[in-house]
Design an enzyme around this catalytic site. Structure first.
Site, PDB file in Angstrom:
ATOM      1  N   HIS A 282       0.848  -1.207   0.000  1.00  9.80           N
ATOM      2  CA  HIS A 282       0.000   0.000   0.000  1.00  9.80           C
ATOM      3  C   HIS A 282       0.877   1.250   0.000  1.00  9.80           C
ATOM      4  CE1 HIS A 282       0.315   0.957   4.384  1.00  9.80           C
ATOM      5  NE2 HIS A 282       0.308  -0.351   4.569  1.00  9.80           N
ATOM      6  N   ASP A 294       6.300   1.149   6.494  1.00 10.05           N
ATOM      7  CA  ASP A 294       4.858   0.898   6.355  1.00 10.05           C
ATOM      8  C   ASP A 294       4.258   1.960   5.457  1.00 10.05           C
ATOM      9  OD1 ASP A 294       2.315  -0.061   6.663  1.00 10.05           O
ATOM     10  OD2 ASP A 294       2.054   0.640   8.712  1.00 10.05           O
ATOM     11  N   GLU A 328      -4.889   1.917   2.527  1.00 16.93           N
ATOM     12  CA  GLU A 328      -4.961   0.727   3.404  1.00 16.93           C
ATOM     13  C   GLU A 328      -5.151   1.153   4.852  1.00 16.93           C
ATOM     14  OE1 GLU A 328      -3.486  -2.346   6.208  1.00 16.93           O
ATOM     15  OE2 GLU A 328      -2.695  -0.338   5.903  1.00 16.93           O
ATOM     16  N   GLU A 329      -4.425   2.206   5.256  1.00 18.57           N
ATOM     17  CA  GLU A 329      -4.360   2.530   6.673  1.00 18.57           C
ATOM     18  C   GLU A 329      -5.683   2.970   7.287  1.00 18.57           C
ATOM     19  OE1 GLU A 329      -2.090   1.696   8.454  1.00 18.57           O
ATOM     20  OE2 GLU A 329      -0.140   1.838   7.471  1.00 18.57           O
ATOM     21  N   ASP A 356       3.825  -6.122   3.455  1.00 19.25           N
ATOM     22  CA  ASP A 356       3.348  -5.045   4.336  1.00 19.25           C
ATOM     23  C   ASP A 356       3.730  -5.331   5.786  1.00 19.25           C
ATOM     24  OD1 ASP A 356       2.124  -2.787   5.322  1.00 19.25           O
ATOM     25  OD2 ASP A 356       0.098  -3.634   5.275  1.00 19.25           O
ATOM     26  N   HIS A 427       3.987   3.233  12.537  1.00 19.04           N
ATOM     27  CA  HIS A 427       3.043   4.341  12.740  1.00 19.04           C
ATOM     28  C   HIS A 427       3.629   5.443  13.624  1.00 19.04           C
ATOM     29  CE1 HIS A 427      -0.662   1.497  11.903  1.00 19.04           C
ATOM     30  NE2 HIS A 427       0.194   1.568  10.892  1.00 19.04           N
TER      31      HIS A 427
END
Ligand SMILES: [Zn+2]
Length: 464
Positions: A282, A294, A328-329, A356, A427
């Protein structure tokens, strides 16, 4: 020697040879294997991928130039345009974008301050999807809980409080329930806000953001992450019988949905172009750090499968399709849109590959599919002995390929980086390329490219 005895002797010899092959510390290529015919090209791919840090530099360019890439942001729009041009430069076929409408969540200014005892500004990150506070913020005493059961036992104390979930990190799967569902659980008992201890191994006073949701019919209260260190500090003060008062200010809000896109490039198959090996990651990230692990790196290493084949003039029987998914997130709309658009052709996808989980060493490949398919993938894995990635485990899958895989009963393969390093920066503002070594990127790209190539080239489709 009787014929029967000869047979027994032969079997014994074969058994001895068999156990010898498995007794050695280094697994040896089995020269009789059907995968031998792919070894020359597999070695060329590995050589090309690992001889220069092309993929690492491409990831550096993406993350340095476009930064973090939340769905609906200008950064992501510009990165999408860059990827289209880069895929064209690579010489991929049918390079295109496919429109996807995505939610647009805006963080705005935010702060979390212990006002008593004494004033103490905490590094914090509002959780993705959270509502904001009134402009003046909310100020309340903190109720510290370790679990949902703990919250239920202290339900009578929650009204008007800011609930802090001080759950020590066990694993992402186990601990992120407080991030995703903590606000609603606390709001049911009258809490006015939620703080969540960082979902990750203790870092350097680092809060981790990530998606959260609300339940219908329950008040929507603001939710933010704080570092493990500050959560522990609040816990210790409360354990001494002293109250802790916090002021939380957040401008977070949703704006109307905006247009985004999945980016697609292909190596069109030379014999069975309608059959597709799908590879991707993603392209969006959270709005902190640069989304290097990520999932910038997942996009780059899967894209490499097609770039390497083009560079080496390899055009397999089936189509190799790279998809850089959007959103995606905080919505999964890219993966869903791909499934909706290709629903009728879902069954023509012979394998779906996603990266991922970062590429931190030691990495491994995981596969989900039938026993017959597993056996074939394991055999192809012997071509990855030079990379040390030949042990194919379980757990293939990914959020973006999930919808099409479900629609077409498609086997799934995933690259899985070392999770302890991955979740330390996941994140957070620390998810940058500085933490990733060039050879970690090259090896992942090489492994995925070899897998993609052989599955796209084999005369028979990978069994479902
Ligand atoms: Zn991700």
């Amino acid at each position: 020697m009787s014929r029967a005895l000869a047979s027994v002797t032969l079997i014994a010899c074969l058994a001895a040879a068999f156990s010898f092959a498995f007794a050695g510390a280094e697994p040896q290529p089995q020269s009789t294997s059907w995968v031998d015919q792919y070894r020359v090209d597999a070695d060329r791919i590995i050589q090309e991928a690992t001889s220069a840090p092309f993929a690492w530099h491409r990831l550096a360019e993406l993350t340095d130039t476009y930064g973090n890439r939340l769905a609906g942001s200008e950064n992501l729009n510009r990165a999408i345009a860059w990827a289209v041009e880069a895929m064209k430069t690579d010489g991929l076929d049918n390079v295109r974008t496919e429109k996807v409408m995505v939610p647009r969540w805006v963080r705005g200014a935010e702060s979390a301050v212990i006002v008593d005892p004494p004033e103490h500004h905490m590094p914090m990150l509002g959780l993705g999807g959270s509502v904001g506070t009134p402009p003046a913020g909310i100020e309340a005493d903190v109720l510290v809980v370790k679990t949902f059961e703990d919250l239920n036992q202290h339900a009578a104390d929650a009204k008007g409080k800011i609930v802090l979930y001080n759950a020590p990190y066990v694993s992402y799967g186990q601990t992120n329930q407080y991030r995703t569902g903590g606000a609603t659980a606390a709001a049911r008992h009258g809490a006015v806000g939620v703080l969540v201890r960082a979902i990750g191994p203790t870092g350097l006073r680092t809060p981790h953001t990530g998606g959260m949701g609300y339940a219908d019919g329950v008040a929507k209260i603001p939710a933010a992450a704080i570092s493990a260190e500050d959560a522990s500090r609040i816990q210790r003060i409360v354990d001494r019988g002293r109250r802790v008062r916090v002021r939380l200010k957040m401008e977070a809000r949703f704006e109307p949905d905006v247009e985004s896109a999945n980016v697609i490039g292909e190596i069109r198959g030379r014999e069975m172009p309608d059959q597709v090996v799908l590879v991707g990651g993603h392209f969006d990230s959270w709005d902190v750090g640069t989304g290097a692990s990520d999932d910038g790196v997942g996009c780059i290493v899967t894209w490499e499968a097609a770039r390497l084949m083009k560079k080496l003039n390899i055009r397999p029987r089936r189509t190799v399709r790279v998809v850089l998914f959007t959103n995606e997130e905080n919505g999964l709309r890219g993966g869903s849109a791909y499934r909706d658009k290709y629903q009728a052709e879902a069954g023509n996808h012979v394998l779906a590959i996603e990266s991922d989980s970062g590429v931190f060493a030691p990495g491994r490949l995981g596969f989900t599919g039938s026993t017959a398919a597993q056996e074939i993938i394991r055999n192809i894995g012997t071509l990855l002995i030079p990379l040390g990635l030949h042990d194919i485990g379980s757990g293939g899958g990914g959020a973006d390929i999930g919808p099409i895989a479900q629609a077409g009963k498609v086997p799934m393969l995933a690259y899985q980086g070392d999770s302890s390093r991955y979740f330390q920066i996941h994140h957070t503002p620390a998810d940058t390329i500085d933490r990733i070594a060039p050879d970690e990127v090259s090896k992942a790209a090489a492994a995925l490219a070899v897998m993609t190539y052989v599955v796209a080239e084999m005369p028979q489709a990978l069994p479902k």
